[in-house]
Structure formats: C-alpha cells, structure tokens
Scaffold this motif. Structure first.
Motif, short mmCIF file in Angstrom:
data_model
loop_
_atom_site.label_atom_id
_atom_site.label_comp_id
_atom_site.label_asym_id
_atom_site.label_seq_id
_atom_site.Cartn_x
_atom_site.Cartn_y
_atom_site.Cartn_z
N TYR A 14 -6.95 -0.57 3.04
CA TYR A 14 -7.34 0.45 2.07
C TYR A 14 -8.74 0.99 2.40
N ASN A 15 -9.68 0.07 2.66
CA ASN A 15 -11.04 0.49 3.01
C ASN A 15 -11.04 1.36 4.27
N ASP A 16 -10.24 0.96 5.24
CA ASP A 16 -10.15 1.72 6.49
C ASP A 16 -9.63 3.13 6.22
N GLN A 17 -8.58 3.24 5.40
CA GLN A 17 -8.03 4.55 5.06
C GLN A 17 -9.03 5.42 4.32
N GLN A 18 -9.87 4.79 3.50
CA GLN A 18 -10.86 5.53 2.71
C GLN A 18 -12.13 5.82 3.51
N GLU A 28 -2.84 3.21 -5.76
CA GLU A 28 -3.48 2.44 -4.68
C GLU A 28 -4.85 1.91 -5.09
N ALA A 29 -5.61 2.65 -5.89
CA ALA A 29 -6.94 2.19 -6.31
C ALA A 29 -6.82 1.02 -7.29
N LEU A 58 0.84 -1.20 0.00
CA LEU A 58 0.00 0.00 0.00
C LEU A 58 0.87 1.26 0.00
N GLN A 59 1.93 1.24 0.79
CA GLN A 59 2.84 2.39 0.82
C GLN A 59 3.46 2.62 -0.56
N SER A 117 -21.93 6.34 8.15
CA SER A 117 -21.06 6.52 6.99
C SER A 117 -21.83 6.26 5.70
N ASP A 118 -21.55 7.06 4.68
CA ASP A 118 -22.16 6.82 3.37
C ASP A 118 -21.35 5.83 2.56
N LYS A 119 -20.11 5.60 3.00
CA LYS A 119 -19.23 4.66 2.29
C LYS A 119 -19.34 3.30 2.97
N VAL A 120 -20.21 2.45 2.45
CA VAL A 120 -20.44 1.14 3.05
C VAL A 120 -20.38 0.08 1.96
#
Length: 178
Positions: free
Chosen positions: A98-102, A22-23, A13-14, A133-136
């Motif tokens: 990644y999901n957590d960061q986003q 990253e995406a 990821l880094q 959250s709207d990101k689910v």
C-alpha cells in the motif's frame, strides 16, 4: 516475506480497491501487524499445531473485533487454508505494498536512546531530502548495543553512523597494521 503472504496481501488489497476501502484496511493491517509483533503469546498461538483452527479463529476475531469486514474475511480465509501463522506477514506485506502504491517511502532510524522530537524532525527532513519524496514514514527503534550515533535504513540502503560501527572500523584498522 513469504510469497504466500505477499499473494494474500495483494488479493486483499485488490478487494479493498474494488470496495474503496484500501485506506481502512491499511489502518487495520497496521494494527494487526503491531498487535502480533508486540505479543509473543499471540505469535505462539498462531504457530502452534496443537491449538485447533476454530480456537485460533475465535481468538483472532475477538482480538480484532473492531476491524473491518475485509480483515475478518482475511482471518477466516487464512484459518480455512491452515495459514493462520501468516497473518502478521500478510499484514506487513499489505502495509508495504500500500505504501509503495501511494509513493510513501519508509525509513527506519536506530538509536541507542529514544529520539527527541527535534532530532526526529531533522532526521525526517534528511530522509525527505535523500528520497526526494514528501511522503515519508519514520520508524524509530532503540538498540543500546550501538552505544551512540544512529543507523538509518531506507529500503536497501543503510547509513551506519553508530559508535559501535566506528569502534569496529578502528579495531579492523589496528588489526591490519599489527
């Protein structure tokens, strides 16, 4: 998840962040995880001490030939470090990190039968309300053992509205009163 898988996931990821990919790597890791999760044969190959590292590497690079250079590098590094068996765990860890960061919240709903689009929309709305959250993302699983109803998991929270759970509660109540 093993600590080693998480370390590899953080490292990739880094590197992906440095390259602004990253995406793309996120898409790769979802695909890698799903492919390994869905294939008992591939899991067996990755775990096998009998199959040579080069053969594992060749197989993985052929299976994932459409993936990004970062994914191919990860495969090469895991093979070189004799950690091929971690590939699925690394991919899952990457997706989670990644999901957590986003700010994306992941929920799993387990039902006895497949969800209809209407029910899935209602469950998604409820999860958004509960998490704020709207990101689910919603992952649906089928388990006929729950008989009916559903089980909803979000992180370390679980809401069990299954018929099997209700029958178990009734059984315990009857056992106490006898």
């Amino acid at each position: 998840m093993s600590r080693a898988a998480i370390r590899y996931a953080k490292a990739i990821l880094q590197k992906a962040n440095e390259n602004n990919t990253e995406a793309v790597v996120f898409g790769d890791m979802q695909s890698v995880y799903k492919t390994i999760e869905d294939s008992r044969e591939l899991q067996a190959v990755l775990q096998s001490p009998v199959i040579k590292a080069n053969d594992k590497k060749d197989a993985l690079l052929k299976i994932f030939n459409g993936q990004s250079e970062a994914t191919h590098s990860l495969i090469n590094i895991l093979i070189a470090n004799k950690r091929a068996s971690l590939l699925g765990s690394v991919a899952k860890s990457y997706v989670d990190i990644y999901n957590d960061q986003q700010g994306v919240k992941a929920a799993t709903v387990i039902t006895a039968v497949p969800l209809t689009p209407e029910i899935e929309t209602k469950v998604l709305a409820k999860v958004k309300e509960l998490t704020g959250s709207d990101k689910v993302t919603l992952k649906s699983e089928i388990d006929s053992d729950i008989i009916g109803g559903f089980i909803l998991r979000m992180g370390d929270i679980q809401y069990n509205a299954s018929i099997a759970n209700q029958l178990g509660n009734l059984k315990r109540e009857f056992s106490k009163s006898i």
